[in-house]
Scaffold this motif. Structure first.
Motif, short mmCIF file in Angstrom:
data_model
loop_
_atom_site.label_atom_id
_atom_site.label_comp_id
_atom_site.label_asym_id
_atom_site.label_seq_id
_atom_site.Cartn_x
_atom_site.Cartn_y
_atom_site.Cartn_z
N GLY A 75 -9.20 4.12 6.75
CA GLY A 75 -8.00 3.61 6.10
C GLY A 75 -8.32 2.78 4.87
O GLY A 75 -7.65 2.89 3.84
N GLU A 76 -9.37 1.95 4.97
CA GLU A 76 -9.78 1.13 3.82
C GLU A 76 -10.25 2.01 2.67
O GLU A 76 -9.97 1.73 1.51
CB GLU A 76 -10.89 0.16 4.23
CG GLU A 76 -10.44 -0.97 5.11
CD GLU A 76 -11.59 -1.83 5.60
OE1 GLU A 76 -11.41 -3.04 5.72
OE2 GLU A 76 -12.68 -1.27 5.88
N LYS A 77 -10.96 3.09 3.00
CA LYS A 77 -11.41 4.02 1.96
C LYS A 77 -10.22 4.62 1.23
O LYS A 77 -10.20 4.71 0.00
CB LYS A 77 -12.27 5.13 2.56
CG LYS A 77 -13.65 4.70 2.98
CD LYS A 77 -14.40 5.86 3.61
CE LYS A 77 -15.78 5.40 4.06
NZ LYS A 77 -16.52 6.47 4.74
N ALA A 78 -9.22 5.06 2.00
CA ALA A 78 -8.03 5.67 1.39
C ALA A 78 -7.32 4.69 0.48
O ALA A 78 -6.94 5.02 -0.65
CB ALA A 78 -7.08 6.16 2.49
N ILE A 79 -7.16 3.46 0.93
CA ILE A 79 -6.48 2.45 0.12
C ILE A 79 -7.29 2.11 -1.12
O ILE A 79 -6.75 2.01 -2.23
CB ILE A 79 -6.20 1.18 0.97
CG1 ILE A 79 -5.11 1.50 1.99
CG2 ILE A 79 -5.78 0.02 0.09
CD1 ILE A 79 -4.87 0.40 2.99
N ALA A 80 -8.60 1.94 -0.96
CA ALA A 80 -9.46 1.58 -2.11
C ALA A 80 -9.43 2.65 -3.19
O ALA A 80 -9.56 2.33 -4.37
CB ALA A 80 -10.89 1.34 -1.63
N LEU A 81 -9.25 3.90 -2.82
CA LEU A 81 -9.20 4.98 -3.80
C LEU A 81 -7.80 5.18 -4.37
O LEU A 81 -7.64 5.52 -5.54
CB LEU A 81 -9.71 6.28 -3.18
CG LEU A 81 -11.19 6.29 -2.80
CD1 LEU A 81 -11.56 7.61 -2.14
CD2 LEU A 81 -12.07 6.05 -4.02
N HIS A 82 -6.76 4.96 -3.55
CA HIS A 82 -5.39 5.20 -4.01
C HIS A 82 -4.87 4.10 -4.94
O HIS A 82 -4.22 4.40 -5.95
CB HIS A 82 -4.44 5.33 -2.82
CG HIS A 82 -4.44 6.68 -2.19
ND1 HIS A 82 -5.19 6.99 -1.10
CD2 HIS A 82 -3.76 7.81 -2.51
CE1 HIS A 82 -5.00 8.25 -0.76
NE2 HIS A 82 -4.13 8.78 -1.60
N LEU A 83 -5.10 2.84 -4.60
CA LEU A 83 -4.46 1.76 -5.36
C LEU A 83 -4.82 1.77 -6.85
O LEU A 83 -3.91 1.63 -7.69
CB LEU A 83 -4.78 0.40 -4.74
CG LEU A 83 -4.21 0.17 -3.33
CD1 LEU A 83 -4.43 -1.28 -2.89
CD2 LEU A 83 -2.76 0.56 -3.21
N PRO A 84 -6.09 1.95 -7.23
CA PRO A 84 -6.38 2.02 -8.68
C PRO A 84 -5.69 3.20 -9.36
O PRO A 84 -5.26 3.08 -10.51
CB PRO A 84 -7.90 2.16 -8.74
CG PRO A 84 -8.40 1.66 -7.43
CD PRO A 84 -7.32 1.97 -6.44
N LEU A 85 -5.56 4.31 -8.65
CA LEU A 85 -4.88 5.47 -9.23
C LEU A 85 -3.40 5.18 -9.45
O LEU A 85 -2.83 5.55 -10.47
CB LEU A 85 -5.07 6.70 -8.34
CG LEU A 85 -6.51 7.19 -8.20
CD1 LEU A 85 -6.58 8.32 -7.18
CD2 LEU A 85 -7.05 7.64 -9.53
N PHE A 86 -2.77 4.51 -8.48
CA PHE A 86 -1.36 4.16 -8.64
C PHE A 86 -1.17 3.24 -9.85
O PHE A 86 -0.24 3.40 -10.63
CB PHE A 86 -0.83 3.47 -7.39
CG PHE A 86 -0.82 4.32 -6.15
CD1 PHE A 86 -0.80 5.71 -6.23
CD2 PHE A 86 -0.84 3.74 -4.91
CE1 PHE A 86 -0.79 6.49 -5.08
CE2 PHE A 86 -0.83 4.51 -3.75
CZ PHE A 86 -0.80 5.89 -3.84
N LEU B 296 4.04 0.62 -4.31
CA LEU B 296 4.64 1.74 -5.03
C LEU B 296 6.05 1.39 -5.51
O LEU B 296 6.45 1.77 -6.61
CB LEU B 296 4.68 2.98 -4.13
CG LEU B 296 3.31 3.62 -3.85
CD1 LEU B 296 3.41 4.60 -2.69
CD2 LEU B 296 2.78 4.30 -5.09
N THR B 297 6.79 0.64 -4.69
CA THR B 297 8.12 0.19 -5.09
C THR B 297 8.02 -0.79 -6.25
O THR B 297 8.76 -0.68 -7.23
CB THR B 297 8.82 -0.47 -3.89
OG1 THR B 297 8.94 0.48 -2.83
CG2 THR B 297 10.21 -0.97 -4.27
N ALA B 298 7.08 -1.74 -6.16
CA ALA B 298 6.91 -2.73 -7.23
C ALA B 298 6.50 -2.07 -8.55
O ALA B 298 6.89 -2.53 -9.63
CB ALA B 298 5.88 -3.77 -6.81
N LEU B 299 5.72 -0.98 -8.47
CA LEU B 299 5.30 -0.26 -9.67
C LEU B 299 6.41 0.66 -10.20
O LEU B 299 6.24 1.28 -11.25
CB LEU B 299 4.03 0.56 -9.38
CG LEU B 299 2.77 -0.25 -9.10
CD1 LEU B 299 1.63 0.67 -8.67
CD2 LEU B 299 2.36 -1.08 -10.30
N ASP B 300 7.52 0.75 -9.48
CA ASP B 300 8.68 1.54 -9.89
C ASP B 300 8.32 3.01 -10.10
O ASP B 300 8.74 3.64 -11.07
CB ASP B 300 9.31 0.94 -11.15
CG ASP B 300 10.70 1.50 -11.42
OD1 ASP B 300 11.36 1.92 -10.46
OD2 ASP B 300 11.10 1.54 -12.60
#
Length: 198
Positions: A96-107, A145-149
């Motif tokens: 789960g940490e791997k998924a988050i660490a890779l997704h958040l910078p992309l978002f 994701l909501t905060a980033l609109d």
């Protein structure tokens, strides 16, 4: 975070700062410093032993976007503070940490890209979203994701998006019959507190 690549020549950071300076505030000294920086880089390109054409070498010298690298930093709240996300650190993370660490910078990168045209749609499409991420962290990611609109569209065979952090989303469940190839859709709406069939 964006930072100057460490393998670039001395003076690159200063040249970048001068290029970002308000043109009305650039002095003759600043201009001379930029000219000197680019002259030295062009002379280096001329004297280098490379198969690249002169146009390609000049393009490389003048491409200030290539002066940067993107570094992801991670704070695991374990007392170590912010650390660069290296292959070694990434390998030590849970699924789960791997998924988050890779997704958040992309978002964040997608959101920054969309800032160029504020009125445009801001779609982001995710397939089998956040597999291995626990419920609490999923809620936090949806809050981001909501905060980033961002206009989120996702596919999943298990995700219903019923998180208090998510103010609303429409869910379309695809239903297939047993006797034919027909597919229909049942629509649900998450209101931020309840999942309602429509």
């Amino acid at each position: 975070m964006w930072q100057i690549r460490p393998d670039l020549p001395d003076g690159t950071r200063t040249a970048r700062e001068l290029l970002l300076k308000d043109p009305g505030r650039v002095t003759d000294t600043d201009r001379e410093a930029l000219h000197a920086f680019f002259r030295s880089r062009i002379e280096e390109a001329k004297s280098s032993d490379t198969a690249a054409s002169w146009e390609e070498q000049l393009g490389e010298v003048l491409d200030y976007t290539a002066w940067h690298q993107f570094t992801v930093r991670l704070d695991r709240a374990n007392g170590a503070g912010w650390q660069p996300l290296t292959k070694k650190l990434h390998g030590a993370l849970s699924g789960g940490e791997k998924a988050i660490a890779l997704h958040l910078p992309l978002f964040a990168a997608v959101s920054a890209h969309y800032e160029a045209v504020p009125q445009a749609p801001r779609p982001i499409l995710l397939d089998e979203v956040f597999v291995g991420v626990d419920t609490v962290n999923r809620g936090q990611v949806f809050a981001l994701l909501t905060a980033l609109d961002l206009d989120l569209m996702l596919t999943s065979d298990h995700e219903w998006c019923t998180y208090g952090e998510l103010p609303g989303i429409a869910v379309h469940q695809l239903l297939t019959g047993t006797d034919d190839d027909a597919v229909t859709s049942a629509r649900f709406v998450w209101t931020g507190t309840d999942l309602e069939a429509e």
